[in-house]
Scaffold this active site. Structure first.
Site, short mmCIF file in Angstrom:
data_model
loop_
_atom_site.label_atom_id
_atom_site.label_comp_id
_atom_site.label_asym_id
_atom_site.label_seq_id
_atom_site.Cartn_x
_atom_site.Cartn_y
_atom_site.Cartn_z
N HIS A 1 40.32 43.59 36.83
CA HIS A 1 40.62 45.02 37.00
C HIS A 1 42.08 45.81 37.12
CE1 HIS A 1 36.51 44.11 39.36
NE2 HIS A 1 36.83 42.46 39.62
N HIS B 1 31.70 48.23 33.91
CA HIS B 1 32.45 48.37 35.54
C HIS B 1 34.09 47.88 34.99
CE1 HIS B 1 28.89 49.38 37.53
NE2 HIS B 1 28.53 48.56 37.33
N HIS C 1 37.39 38.38 34.00
CA HIS C 1 37.35 39.27 33.80
C HIS C 1 38.69 40.34 34.42
CE1 HIS C 1 34.68 39.57 37.30
NE2 HIS C 1 35.33 40.53 37.99
#
Length: 295
Positions: free
Chosen positions: A124, A90, A122
């Site tokens: 995005h 993802h 992480h």
């Protein structure tokens, strides 16, 4: 494909939550049938009243004098040990050192109810056409200055991307670095917004104290493109799908309030004094966390 982007923000969790959602979830860029609008069908908590991300409307912020400086401990040193970079299907996740080693990388103050330990971060990102920002500011994507000159603070992460191209890949980074290099300038860490929200992926647990910094962070255009051109979602058939638009759109604020720190802009003015550009390519969301309270 348009230029994509990354941007820095950070969250604090009162506990480490990493529960798997029932069923398979994805992003619209993979398959709209299992994208964000369908997550609540897979996990009821994704349809809750305190979901994230949200739009931060600076005309409706409430000033909170108790939101002062945040104390970052251990962020100005490169810790020993190894950090692992992984493609979880993802996003790309950077897991920090062992739990014992991370005890010295903590945050506190700034209205937080305790002392928190950094465990992982992480990213995005999204395309301009896809409005890839998760949190938005006054209905627009968060500002980000894209430079033709690489931001050397991202070199270690970007260099590792080629080793985690496919879902399930992981690699130990050659060296660690100071986490403070991924944050806004020291003088601007006291300018932020705060609200109660959720994880932005299933199971969307509403256990997050969000801290969204005003200051944009520069990243090189080629560094941004490396995330898009290198990483892939899990294969669904014979064709590999580039990892793009891995974001959740803004969710309703409902009865919640977004609070401005003492040093934050709360009237709709430019958070960078007119010196930054509101560009379509943005570094969207680097989640400094999840974090857990230290004893």
């Amino acid at each position: 494909m348009g230029t994509q982007g990354l941007g820095i923000t950070f969250l604090t969790l009162p506990l480490v939550v990493r529960a798997a959602a029932g069923g398979q979830w994805c992003y619209d860029s993979q398959d709209p049938k299992c994208g964000p609008s369908h997550w609540k069908e897979l996990k009821a908590t994704c349809g809750g009243d305190k979901q994230s991300p949200v739009n931060i409307d600076r005309r409706r912020l409430q000033r909170d004098g108790g939101l002062g400086d945040i104390l970052f401990e251990g962020y100005d040193q490169a810790p020993p040990g190894k950090w692992r970079l992984a493609n979880d299907g993802h996003t790309v996740v950077l897991s920090l050192a062992s739990e014992s080693a991370s005890e010295h990388i903590t945050i506190s103050g700034g209205g937080l109810p305790g002392r928190y330990r950094a465990l992982q971060l992480h990213f995005h990102w999204g395309s301009p056409a896809g409005n890839g920002s998760e949190h938005t500011l006054d209905g627009r994507q968060l500002p980000m200055e894209v430079s033709e000159t690489p931001n050397t603070n991202y070199n270690t992460i970007v260099a590792g991307l080629r080793n985690v191209s496919h879902a399930g890949d992981s690699v130990d980074l050659a060296s660690t670095f100071r986490l403070s290099t991924l944050l806004p300038r020291t003088g601007r860490l006291s300018a932020y917004y705060r609200y109660q929200g959720s994880l932005t992926t299933p199971d969307c647990s509403e256990v997050v104290v969000w801290t969204v910094f005003e200051e944009p962070v520069e990243i090189g255009r080629e560094q941004l493109q490396a995330f898009v051109s290198t990483l892939h979602f899990p294969a669904a058939g014979p064709t590999l799908l580039k990892m793009t638009n891995n974001f959740r759109p803004p969710q309703p604020l409902r009865s919640r309030k977004v609070f401005a720190s003492r040093a934050a802009t709360a009237s709709g003015g430019s958070p960078c004094g007119g010196h930054c550009q509101l560009l379509s390519p943005l570094l969207l969301l680097a989640l400094l966390g999840p974090c857990s309270p230290t004893p």
